[in-house]
Write an enzyme that holds these catalytic residues in place. Sequence first.
Site, mmCIF file in Angstrom:
data_model
loop_
_atom_site.group_PDB
_atom_site.id
_atom_site.type_symbol
_atom_site.label_atom_id
_atom_site.label_comp_id
_atom_site.label_asym_id
_atom_site.label_seq_id
_atom_site.Cartn_x
_atom_site.Cartn_y
_atom_site.Cartn_z
ATOM 1 N N ARG A 298 0.798 -1.229 0.000
ATOM 2 C CA ARG A 298 0.000 0.000 0.000
ATOM 3 C C ARG A 298 0.836 1.288 0.000
ATOM 4 O O ARG A 298 0.488 2.239 -0.710
ATOM 5 C CB ARG A 298 -0.973 0.007 1.182
ATOM 6 C CG ARG A 298 -2.034 -1.078 1.105
ATOM 7 C CD ARG A 298 -3.068 -0.961 2.208
ATOM 8 N NE ARG A 298 -3.984 0.136 1.952
ATOM 9 C CZ ARG A 298 -3.962 1.274 2.624
ATOM 10 N NH1 ARG A 298 -3.093 1.474 3.578
ATOM 11 N NH2 ARG A 298 -4.830 2.220 2.336
ATOM 12 N N CYS A 328 14.208 -6.403 -4.575
ATOM 13 C CA CYS A 328 15.243 -5.918 -5.496
ATOM 14 C C CYS A 328 14.806 -4.691 -6.288
ATOM 15 O O CYS A 328 15.283 -4.451 -7.391
ATOM 16 C CB CYS A 328 15.658 -7.037 -6.456
ATOM 17 S SG CYS A 328 14.350 -7.513 -7.591
#
Length: 405
Positions: A298, A328
């Site tokens: 969110r 990543c």
Amino acid sequence: MQSKDLLQLAEQFGSPIYVYDAEKIQSQYNRLTKAFSKVDKLRINYAMKALSNVAILQLLKDMGAGLDTVSIQEVLLGLHAGYAPEKIFYTPNGVSLEEIEEVNAMGVQINIDNLSILEQFGTKHPNVPVCIRINPHVMAGGNTNISVGHIDSKFGISIHQLPHLVRIVENTKMNIVGIHMHTGSDILDIEVFLYAAEILFDAAKNFKNLEFLDFGSGFKVPYKKDDIETDIEELGRKLSKRFNAFCTEYGKELTLIFEPGKFLVSEAGFFLAKVNVVKQTTSTVFAGIDSGFNHLIRPMLYGSQHHIENISNPKGKERFYSVVGYICETDTFANNRRISEIKEGDILCFRNAGAYCFSMASNYNSRYKPAEVLWLNGEGHLIRARESFEDLLKNQIPLPIAATV
């Protein structure tokens, strides 16, 4: 819940982990029903897309809630949790006629939000009780991704298409039993909500055999200290009076329906993560945790703010930290946030983690989804086990050896 309880659960079940406080869910449900106690026929359908764990569904069922579902899979989960079909409301968007017919065969209340499917369904099944979702063209909500009642929204049948809608109903002789709207989430101005309600009342006058009006939800909850929220009590007073007057005008006592999700479960949720590393750069101190947007997206998706506290050192001197994940890509939960001094191994607690948090989690980077725990009567109950490597492989089918040569 207290920090010591959360720390104990993190130690018992590991991290990262979602924890839900049953008492808070129950108090929010009771608050909403009390606010509309002047309405004789009130129904609360929990919007399960916010948090769909079966244990949470069972908790709300025991309180008397129905369910608001948006997919056939959510319907199946609701039935599995013990809900009677008539207590389940199905409001899909962009699904096939075949899925709607499959759900209808289960005895669930159908809510249709486009003219094409409405005409097809009405032609084939004129006697089936159907609800119609109206788009009132009212802009509401705290973010464009969660504002769904404006003129460019894909949701609902435009209020300007009402004559066409009425013509379809007359031609097919469909059985229309309800009218529905949902303007969006994080609604602050109840006058906007009441304005949209008047549009729904006007639309309802075109249908003579209604049984209910569904006003959706979208009530805002506080995300930080002194944050503003929807005044449920004022809305209850004003809308109850107007709804009762409309029922008198309509000549029939209708059921008033709400479908809250975030309002019921957001504040009940806590996300706990362990600090893997504290990294000082030339300008920033990063607190890197054992999670990322694979577990809580969110803040990156909506720009939402979750209050973060170091429950391992709650009275420590506050310093500025950027809390980041282990994915990543850039997965920043907070930039330069004041938090009690953090050390590696500390447990950070993200508040308001009950709605649209675990339900939007993924296996990105092949990471496991976390466990879920329900805090009920002073005890932690594991309601979802942490995933394992076997779960990642469960539905994958490797190539035959011969095909790899």
